[in-house]
Design a protein around this motif. Structure first.
Motif, mmCIF file in Angstrom:
data_model
loop_
_atom_site.group_PDB
_atom_site.id
_atom_site.type_symbol
_atom_site.label_atom_id
_atom_site.label_comp_id
_atom_site.label_asym_id
_atom_site.label_seq_id
_atom_site.Cartn_x
_atom_site.Cartn_y
_atom_site.Cartn_z
ATOM 1 N N LEU A 105 72.300 10.294 32.208
ATOM 2 C CA LEU A 105 71.926 8.893 31.965
ATOM 3 C C LEU A 105 71.086 8.352 33.110
ATOM 4 O O LEU A 105 70.099 7.636 32.897
ATOM 5 C CB LEU A 105 73.186 8.036 31.801
ATOM 6 N N ALA A 106 71.466 8.714 34.352
ATOM 7 C CA ALA A 106 70.733 8.224 35.520
ATOM 8 C C ALA A 106 69.293 8.724 35.491
ATOM 9 O O ALA A 106 68.362 7.967 35.802
ATOM 10 C CB ALA A 106 71.428 8.675 36.802
ATOM 11 N N VAL A 107 69.113 9.992 35.107
ATOM 12 C CA VAL A 107 67.750 10.540 35.067
ATOM 13 C C VAL A 107 66.932 9.836 33.981
ATOM 14 O O VAL A 107 65.759 9.506 34.191
ATOM 15 C CB VAL A 107 67.788 12.071 34.853
ATOM 16 N N VAL A 108 67.575 9.561 32.830
ATOM 17 C CA VAL A 108 66.878 8.813 31.779
ATOM 18 C C VAL A 108 66.467 7.433 32.303
ATOM 19 O O VAL A 108 65.342 6.967 32.095
ATOM 20 C CB VAL A 108 67.771 8.689 30.524
ATOM 21 N N ALA A 109 67.391 6.787 33.031
ATOM 22 C CA ALA A 109 67.099 5.462 33.580
ATOM 23 C C ALA A 109 65.919 5.526 34.551
ATOM 24 O O ALA A 109 65.058 4.641 34.564
ATOM 25 C CB ALA A 109 68.331 4.900 34.275
ATOM 26 N N LEU A 110 65.869 6.599 35.364
ATOM 27 C CA LEU A 110 64.742 6.765 36.293
ATOM 28 C C LEU A 110 63.448 6.947 35.508
ATOM 29 O O LEU A 110 62.397 6.439 35.890
ATOM 30 C CB LEU A 110 64.970 7.992 37.179
ATOM 31 N N PHE A 111 63.556 7.681 34.427
ATOM 32 C CA PHE A 111 62.391 7.941 33.585
ATOM 33 C C PHE A 111 61.834 6.638 33.043
ATOM 34 O O PHE A 111 60.628 6.477 32.906
ATOM 35 C CB PHE A 111 62.823 8.864 32.442
ATOM 36 N N GLY A 123 65.435 2.800 41.567
ATOM 37 C CA GLY A 123 66.246 3.921 42.025
ATOM 38 C C GLY A 123 67.433 3.494 42.875
ATOM 39 O O GLY A 123 68.507 4.096 42.813
ATOM 40 N N LEU A 124 67.231 2.423 43.650
ATOM 41 C CA LEU A 124 68.292 1.985 44.550
ATOM 42 C C LEU A 124 69.524 1.546 43.760
ATOM 43 O O LEU A 124 70.659 1.891 44.094
ATOM 44 C CB LEU A 124 67.765 0.819 45.385
ATOM 45 N N ILE A 125 69.286 0.776 42.673
ATOM 46 C CA ILE A 125 70.401 0.276 41.867
ATOM 47 C C ILE A 125 71.104 1.441 41.179
ATOM 48 O O ILE A 125 72.337 1.518 41.161
ATOM 49 C CB ILE A 125 69.877 -0.764 40.846
ATOM 50 N N ILE A 126 70.309 2.373 40.640
ATOM 51 C CA ILE A 126 70.906 3.531 39.971
ATOM 52 C C ILE A 126 71.761 4.310 40.964
ATOM 53 O O ILE A 126 72.892 4.704 40.668
ATOM 54 C CB ILE A 126 69.812 4.440 39.378
#
Lengths: 174, 208
Positions: B178-184, B189-192
């Motif tokens: 999920l985190a990688v999708v969010a980065l995408f 990035g800081l919040i993730i």
């Protein structure tokens, strides 16, 4: 003011770079390329490439280059120092307060969580670089063969990087 | 981070370890001036230059160069590396902080850190600047583009090594995905990072 802002960015980013300098790359891209507009995505990607084939951690190289670009020699020094301030500060704090700190979070548990966070940021760094690669067959083939060489042989990363560069001259020169 | 380094060793095999054992080390007999600030500065400058290529591949070089001082043995260097990996910042800098303070207290840490960043600062201000000013030249742009692709491969390998450190549950891998999708999707990035770390810290308490 620009330089002060830059110094603060590097100072802040230093504190989140668990698991090595690569964790800073995504954060720096967001602050400097997307929000700040200090440099283009292409220049950012080339800066990463140059950082890899010269001595020193990628984050230190970026701080020096950008400081120098936007504010000259002194700014380069100040940005670099701002980046390395974080480990110095955290280390001296840990020396004093580690007992108090570990009384409510066990260091092992914290390490485990930070490790996962670092993986996320490094994946972010990889995505930042991937964004600037044109996805065609030759790029994928070069990437895959580099990955196989890195995983299966003991060749120093430097040679793999330079090898990739030489293949790049043959395949991607404009 | 601790075992990332060990994983690197495991992958490269024990030969890497044996090759770097230095027979000339006289433990407990520091060479003359081993703890002087100037000596610390130049030792770390030298290490920073020869450890070209970066990342975890340079740690064996650190081991070789620092045991040479005679103040620490190779076991100490491993302990210091583990401690250095739990600090934020580039691994080379963290290592300089911990090792420098062991050699010469807080002034030692400052000397070591200045030593480590001195060569890269000089190289970037000269060669690096030159390369980046001419990065649009045909051959140079091809070269840097090729390096870019290898960097992605290198980061992929680094991520695999880091994931090996802990046995992780399906939930953690889901969160990572999920985190990688969010980065995408260009979420900050800081919040993730903060969300992932906090959830991983407290998820057992949340009863997931």
């Amino acid at each position: 003011m620009l330089v002060v802002r830059l110094i603060l960015v590097f100072f802040k980013v230093g504190f989140f770079a668990f698991g090595g300098g690569w964790a800073t790359v995504r954060l720096l891209q967001e602050e400097l390329v997307i929000r700040g507009g200090f440099l283009s995505q292409e220049e950012f990607a080339d800066l990463i490439s140059v950082s890899q084939i010269t001595p020193g951690p990628v984050a230190v190289n970026m701080a020096t280059y950008l400081g120098n670009k936007l504010g000259g020699f002194m700014a380069a020094i100040l940005c670099t120092l701002a980046l390395v301030a974080a480990p110095l500060i955290i280390f001296s704090l840990l020396k004093k307060f580690s007992g108090w700190f570990s009384s409510f979070i066990s260091p092992g548990r914290l390490d485990r969580a930070l490790n996962l966070g670092a993986v996320v940021l490094i994946a972010g760094a990889a995505l930042s670089v991937i964004e600037s690669i044109r996805p065609n067959l030759s790029a994928v083939l070069v990437g895959l063969s580099a990955f196989i060489v890195i995983r299966t042989t003991r060749v120093s990363p430097l040679f793999v990087l330079v090898g990739g560069g030489i293949v790049g001259i043959l395949l991607f020169s404009t | 981070m601790g075992v990332t380094y060990n994983a690197w060793y495991k992958r490269k095999g024990k030969a890497a370890l044996c090759r770097l054992e230095n027979p000339c080390v006289r433990e407990g007999k520091p060479i003359k001036g081993a703890r002087s600030l100037l000596r610390i500065f130049f030792t770390f400058s030298w290490v920073s230059i020869v450890a070209l290529g970066g990342g975890y591949s340079m740690l064996p070089i650190y081991r070789r160069e620092l045991t040479r001082l005679g103040v620490v043995n190779s076991e100490d260097v491993l302990t210091i590396i583990t401690r250095a990996q739990s600090l934020p910042g580039p691994i080379a800098v963290n290592f300089a902080v911990v090792m420098g303070s062991k050699l010469g207290g807080i002034p030692g840490a400052f000397a070591a850190v200045s030593g480590v960043i001195f060569p890269p600062v000089v190289v970037i201000l000269t060669l690096g600047k030159l390369l980046l000013e001419h990065r649009e030249l045909s051959y140079l742009s091809g070269f840097l583009y090729g390096v870019r692709i290898v960097v992605v491969a290198m980061l992929g390998s680094l991520i695999l090594d880091m994931l090996k450190r802990y046995k992780r549950s399906v939930w953690e891998y889901t969160m990572l995905g999920l985190a990688v999708v969010a980065l995408f999707w260009k979420m900050p990035g800081l919040i993730i990072f903060i969300v992932v770390v906090l959830v991983d810290l407290f998820w057992r308490r949340l009863g997931v």
